[in-house]
Design a protein around this motif. Structure first.
Motif, PDB file in Angstrom:
ATOM      1  N   GLU A   1      -0.042   2.734  -2.472  1.00  0.00           N
ATOM      2  CA  GLU A   1       0.400   3.190  -1.149  1.00  0.00           C
ATOM      3  C   GLU A   1       0.827   2.031  -0.263  1.00  0.00           C
ATOM      4  O   GLU A   1       1.851   2.113   0.436  1.00  0.00           O
ATOM      5  CB  GLU A   1      -0.747   3.967  -0.494  1.00  0.00           C
ATOM      6  CG  GLU A   1      -0.433   4.479   0.897  1.00  0.00           C
ATOM      7  CD  GLU A   1      -1.608   5.224   1.487  1.00  0.00           C
ATOM      8  OE1 GLU A   1      -1.619   5.426   2.711  1.00  0.00           O
ATOM      9  OE2 GLU A   1      -2.526   5.593   0.729  1.00  0.00           O
ATOM     10  N   ALA A   2       0.083   0.944  -0.291  1.00  0.00           N
ATOM     11  CA  ALA A   2       0.428  -0.198   0.560  1.00  0.00           C
ATOM     12  C   ALA A   2       1.790  -0.779   0.178  1.00  0.00           C
ATOM     13  O   ALA A   2       2.584  -1.171   1.046  1.00  0.00           O
ATOM     14  CB  ALA A   2      -0.658  -1.264   0.454  1.00  0.00           C
TER      15      ALA A   2
ATOM     16  N   ARG B   1      11.947   5.027  10.263  1.00  0.00           N
ATOM     17  CA  ARG B   1      12.936   3.990   9.959  1.00  0.00           C
ATOM     18  C   ARG B   1      14.338   4.448  10.354  1.00  0.00           C
ATOM     19  O   ARG B   1      15.136   3.650  10.881  1.00  0.00           O
ATOM     20  CB  ARG B   1      12.888   3.670   8.467  1.00  0.00           C
ATOM     21  CG  ARG B   1      13.872   2.595   8.021  1.00  0.00           C
ATOM     22  CD  ARG B   1      13.608   1.277   8.695  1.00  0.00           C
ATOM     23  NE  ARG B   1      14.520   0.241   8.229  1.00  0.00           N
ATOM     24  CZ  ARG B   1      14.578  -0.981   8.722  1.00  0.00           C
ATOM     25  NH1 ARG B   1      13.787  -1.331   9.731  1.00  0.00           N
ATOM     26  NH2 ARG B   1      15.427  -1.865   8.240  1.00  0.00           N
TER      27      ARG B   1
ATOM     28  N   PHE C   1      -0.328  11.664   1.441  1.00  0.00           N
ATOM     29  CA  PHE C   1       0.470  10.464   1.183  1.00  0.00           C
ATOM     30  C   PHE C   1       1.970  10.768   1.273  1.00  0.00           C
ATOM     31  O   PHE C   1       2.737  10.004   1.880  1.00  0.00           O
ATOM     32  CB  PHE C   1       0.113   9.920  -0.205  1.00  0.00           C
ATOM     33  CG  PHE C   1       1.090   8.921  -0.747  1.00  0.00           C
ATOM     34  CD1 PHE C   1       1.219   7.663  -0.189  1.00  0.00           C
ATOM     35  CD2 PHE C   1       1.901   9.254  -1.827  1.00  0.00           C
ATOM     36  CE1 PHE C   1       2.133   6.745  -0.702  1.00  0.00           C
ATOM     37  CE2 PHE C   1       2.810   8.338  -2.338  1.00  0.00           C
ATOM     38  CZ  PHE C   1       2.920   7.086  -1.770  1.00  0.00           C
TER      39      PHE C   1
ATOM     40  N   LYS D   1       7.208  10.636   7.039  1.00  0.00           N
ATOM     41  CA  LYS D   1       7.222  10.237   8.447  1.00  0.00           C
ATOM     42  C   LYS D   1       7.637   8.782   8.602  1.00  0.00           C
ATOM     43  O   LYS D   1       8.367   8.432   9.553  1.00  0.00           O
ATOM     44  CB  LYS D   1       5.827  10.444   9.050  1.00  0.00           C
ATOM     45  CG  LYS D   1       5.783  10.295  10.565  1.00  0.00           C
ATOM     46  CD  LYS D   1       6.594  11.366  11.253  1.00  0.00           C
ATOM     47  CE  LYS D   1       6.494  11.232  12.766  1.00  0.00           C
ATOM     48  NZ  LYS D   1       7.359  12.213  13.467  1.00  0.00           N
ATOM     49  N   ALA D   2       7.226   7.917   7.675  1.00  0.00           N
ATOM     50  CA  ALA D   2       7.613   6.511   7.758  1.00  0.00           C
ATOM     51  C   ALA D   2       9.113   6.343   7.560  1.00  0.00           C
ATOM     52  O   ALA D   2       9.762   5.549   8.257  1.00  0.00           O
ATOM     53  CB  ALA D   2       6.840   5.698   6.711  1.00  0.00           C
TER      54      ALA D   2
ATOM     55  N   PHE E   1       4.663   1.831   1.227  1.00  0.00           N
ATOM     56  CA  PHE E   1       4.857   1.887   2.672  1.00  0.00           C
ATOM     57  C   PHE E   1       5.498   0.614   3.201  1.00  0.00           C
ATOM     58  O   PHE E   1       6.273   0.655   4.159  1.00  0.00           O
ATOM     59  CB  PHE E   1       3.513   2.134   3.373  1.00  0.00           C
ATOM     60  CG  PHE E   1       3.181   3.591   3.546  1.00  0.00           C
ATOM     61  CD1 PHE E   1       3.655   4.297   4.628  1.00  0.00           C
ATOM     62  CD2 PHE E   1       2.426   4.254   2.599  1.00  0.00           C
ATOM     63  CE1 PHE E   1       3.358   5.639   4.777  1.00  0.00           C
ATOM     64  CE2 PHE E   1       2.125   5.583   2.731  1.00  0.00           C
ATOM     65  CZ  PHE E   1       2.591   6.295   3.827  1.00  0.00           C
ATOM     66  N   GLN E   2       5.167  -0.512   2.610  1.00  0.00           N
ATOM     67  CA  GLN E   2       5.808  -1.760   3.031  1.00  0.00           C
ATOM     68  C   GLN E   2       7.309  -1.731   2.760  1.00  0.00           C
ATOM     69  O   GLN E   2       8.113  -2.214   3.565  1.00  0.00           O
ATOM     70  CB  GLN E   2       5.168  -2.938   2.291  1.00  0.00           C
ATOM     71  CG  GLN E   2       5.707  -4.295   2.722  1.00  0.00           C
ATOM     72  CD  GLN E   2       5.051  -5.445   1.983  1.00  0.00           C
ATOM     73  OE1 GLN E   2       4.149  -5.222   1.160  1.00  0.00           O
ATOM     74  NE2 GLN E   2       5.499  -6.662   2.247  1.00  0.00           N
TER      75      GLN E   2
ATOM     76  N   ALA F   1       9.078   1.118   2.539  1.00  0.00           N
ATOM     77  CA  ALA F   1       9.668   2.191   3.345  1.00  0.00           C
ATOM     78  C   ALA F   1       9.918   1.754   4.780  1.00  0.00           C
ATOM     79  O   ALA F   1      10.848   2.251   5.426  1.00  0.00           O
ATOM     80  CB  ALA F   1       8.754   3.413   3.324  1.00  0.00           C
ATOM     81  N   CYS F   2       9.127   0.832   5.287  1.00  0.00           N
ATOM     82  CA  CYS F   2       9.292   0.397   6.679  1.00  0.00           C
ATOM     83  C   CYS F   2      10.445  -0.581   6.858  1.00  0.00           C
ATOM     84  O   CYS F   2      10.765  -0.946   8.000  1.00  0.00           O
ATOM     85  CB  CYS F   2       7.993  -0.245   7.180  1.00  0.00           C
ATOM     86  SG  CYS F   2       6.618   0.907   7.319  1.00  0.00           S
TER      87      CYS F   2
ATOM     88  N   ARG G   1       2.940  11.347   5.019  1.00  0.00           N
ATOM     89  CA  ARG G   1       3.003  10.104   5.793  1.00  0.00           C
ATOM     90  C   ARG G   1       4.187   9.235   5.364  1.00  0.00           C
ATOM     91  O   ARG G   1       4.793   8.545   6.188  1.00  0.00           O
ATOM     92  CB  ARG G   1       1.693   9.337   5.644  1.00  0.00           C
ATOM     93  CG  ARG G   1       0.532   9.984   6.389  1.00  0.00           C
ATOM     94  CD  ARG G   1      -0.743   9.171   6.372  1.00  0.00           C
ATOM     95  NE  ARG G   1      -1.326   9.118   5.043  1.00  0.00           N
ATOM     96  CZ  ARG G   1      -1.395   8.031   4.284  1.00  0.00           C
ATOM     97  NH1 ARG G   1      -0.884   6.886   4.711  1.00  0.00           N
ATOM     98  NH2 ARG G   1      -1.964   8.065   3.093  1.00  0.00           N
ATOM     99  N   LEU G   2       4.518   9.273   4.088  1.00  0.00           N
ATOM    100  CA  LEU G   2       5.692   8.533   3.622  1.00  0.00           C
ATOM    101  C   LEU G   2       6.971   9.125   4.200  1.00  0.00           C
ATOM    102  O   LEU G   2       7.892   8.389   4.590  1.00  0.00           O
ATOM    103  CB  LEU G   2       5.729   8.552   2.095  1.00  0.00           C
ATOM    104  CG  LEU G   2       6.859   7.762   1.424  1.00  0.00           C
ATOM    105  CD1 LEU G   2       6.789   6.294   1.814  1.00  0.00           C
ATOM    106  CD2 LEU G   2       6.802   7.903  -0.092  1.00  0.00           C
TER     107      LEU G   2
END
Length: 497
Positions: free
Chosen positions: A267-268, A324, A313, A319-320, A271-272, A274-275, A316-317
């Motif tokens: 996940e980390a 962006r 998960f 939403k990320a 998400f890194q 995706a941002c 939230r992905l």
């Protein structure tokens, strides 16, 4: 014709038999090979099959006139092994031979058949057939890689690079790898970057983080840490450029089947990426995640068991990725992937990003107002407002200046030599500035204090002012006028009328 053919074959066979009957160090040897630790006798007819020896024996060199060939940089054992191969080809190499010295000697002599034998021996005995990494084979693969790169053994070099790429977590975390030359380390990094694809990018990123954590904090590991940092950047860049395809990969779909701990580490990483997505990948990933969310909702309606952690998960992905798009909405509306998003979603994203698309104007129209012209006009208006001059029509009329004082000052300066017709004091009186009384704040504050108790600077100022007033009064009484010069160094000369 048959007799000629049979005679030729018999001659060749007799030569082969004669060649095989030769032995090293026999009485018929006619050439000596001088090594670092001994002398070896051989036959010219046998060693002439080697291009190196043939050039020396048949060429016009100084060594051609002698029966001794110097090979003093090689050991007697290695030279004997090579010469024995010329007499009778070898099928294997003993483990007590120095492979590095052998490959150097064979490369110099140009014996291709023996070079292939040494290459296969290195793969079997030194690299252990490239099985799972152990302490000995890691060191052997690193030394083999250096030899293969030096002597252009392309096949062996490729095998070494593939093995290091496959087991880079253990092979990079070793001292032999840190001792490799920098070009070879960069080749290993390049091999890893070329092996990236949408199916292994997640695992490769996880292994890179694992390697970064287990590297020791010692001096020899510093170059490896720099390589790991570059590898991490390459993994993240690849994932960002292929994020939509990564979402459709089998590895990403299998995340719902792994345990919670593994999902937390993945996940980390995701998400890194995706941002910091590019706008085109953000648009495509937005649609892909929306489709995955709809599929999860359908599975939930069919009462199939879903992992709530995985569902959270995905949400939230999504939403990320949406955040962006909101951050880069100005650039997103210009990319081709933006048109694939439904119109209602586009309006929602633009509203959340406070973006005005200017729908009333066509995209390629000359009637659209130029923002540069508007900015220049606003800047001019602000500058005019700050200076009090908004427009030529609203400009205040020029106030009448009192030119009397200016004329008197000019006339006085002309009479006294024409220096500096407009003094600062006169200019101040001309613009309407109130004339100072000639007494500073310090002097006014010290009026009631005796002169002996005043500071030296104040007493000096008061004394000079008193002398100036007294001299001016005396000159008026005697009927003289004092010519005042602009330059303070010029003395005041009294002039009798």
């Amino acid at each position: 014709m048959d007799c000629l053919t049979s005679s030729t074959c018999n001659l060749a066979i007799s030569e082969i038999v004669q060649k095989k009957s030769y032995e090293i160090d026999d009485d018929e040897a006619d050439i000596v090979l001088k090594t670092s630790d001994g002398l070896l006798k051989a036959h010219k007819s046998v060693v002439r099959s080697c291009p190196y020896f043939a050039a020396i024996i048949d060429g016009s060199w100084i060594e051609s006139q002698s029966s001794v060939i110097t090979l003093d940089i090689f050991s007697f054992k290695s030279v004997k092994f090579v010469v024995e191969h010329m007499y009778k080809p070898k099928q294997s190499i003993d483990t007590n031979h120095d492979i590095g010295e052998l490959i150097t000697l064979v490369d110099m002599l140009g014996l291709q058949s023996l070079q292939e034998l040494i290459s296969s021996t290195m793969v079997v005995t030194v690299c252990h057939n490239f099985h799972k990494p152990c302490k000995d084979c890691i060191e052997g693969v690193m030394s083999t890689l250096q030899l293969a790169s030096t002597y252009y053994l392309a096949e062996v070099r490729t095998k070494c690079l593939n093995w290091i790429t496959k087991h880079f977590v253990k092979s990079w975390n070793s001292r032999p790898f840190s001792c490799l030359p920098e070009p070879l380390q960069q080749s290993c990094l390049k091999s890893l970057e070329n092996s990236m694809n949408i199916e292994n990018i997640i695992d490769l990123t996880l292994k890179t983080q694992q390697l970064q954590q287990i590297l020791p904090s010692v001096k020899w590991a510093e170059p490896v840490k720099m390589l790991v940092k570059s590898l991490t950047t390459s993994c993240m860049t690849f994932m960002q450029q292929h994020f939509r395809d990564t979402l459709h990969s089998a590895k990403f779909k299998s995340l719902c089947q792994i345990d919670t701990w593994s999902l937390g580490s993945v996940e980390a990483i995701i998400f890194q990426a995706a941002c910091n997505l590019p706008v085109d990948q953000a648009c495509l990933s937005y649609l892909a995640l929306e489709k995955i969310t709809d599929e999860l909702l359908k599975l939930g309606e069919d009462q199939q068991p879903l992992d709530p952690i995985y569902v959270d998960f995905i949400q939230r992905l999504f939403k990320a990725v949406e955040n962006r798009l909101i951050q880069r909405v100005g650039m997103a509306t210009k990319c081709s992937a933006w048109d694939a998003i439904p119109k209602t979603k586009q309006i929602s994203i633009m509203q959340m990003g406070f973006f005005d698309p200017l729908d009333s104007y066509p995209k390629n129209s000359s009637d659209r107002p130029n923002p540069r012209h508007s900015l220049r006009r606003n800047h001019s208006l602000n500058a005019a407002t700050a200076s009090g001059d908004v427009s030529s029509k609203s400009r205040a009329p020029n106030a009448g200046l009192n030119t009397g004082a200016l004329q008197r000052t000019t006339l006085r300066a002309t009479i006294h030599g024409g220096r500096n017709p407009i003094s600062p004091t006169a200019a101040a009186r001309t613009t309407g500035t109130p004339r100072s009384s000639g007494i500073s704040n310090v002097q006014s504050s010290n009026r009631g204090v005796p002169e002996t108790l005043r500071p030296n600077s104040v007493r000096t100022t008061n004394a000079s002012a008193s002398r100036s007033n007294t001299s001016r009064l005396n000159s008026n009484l005697v009927g003289t006028s004092c010519q005042r010069s602009v330059n303070p160094t010029v003395s005041r000369t009294p002039k009798t009328r």
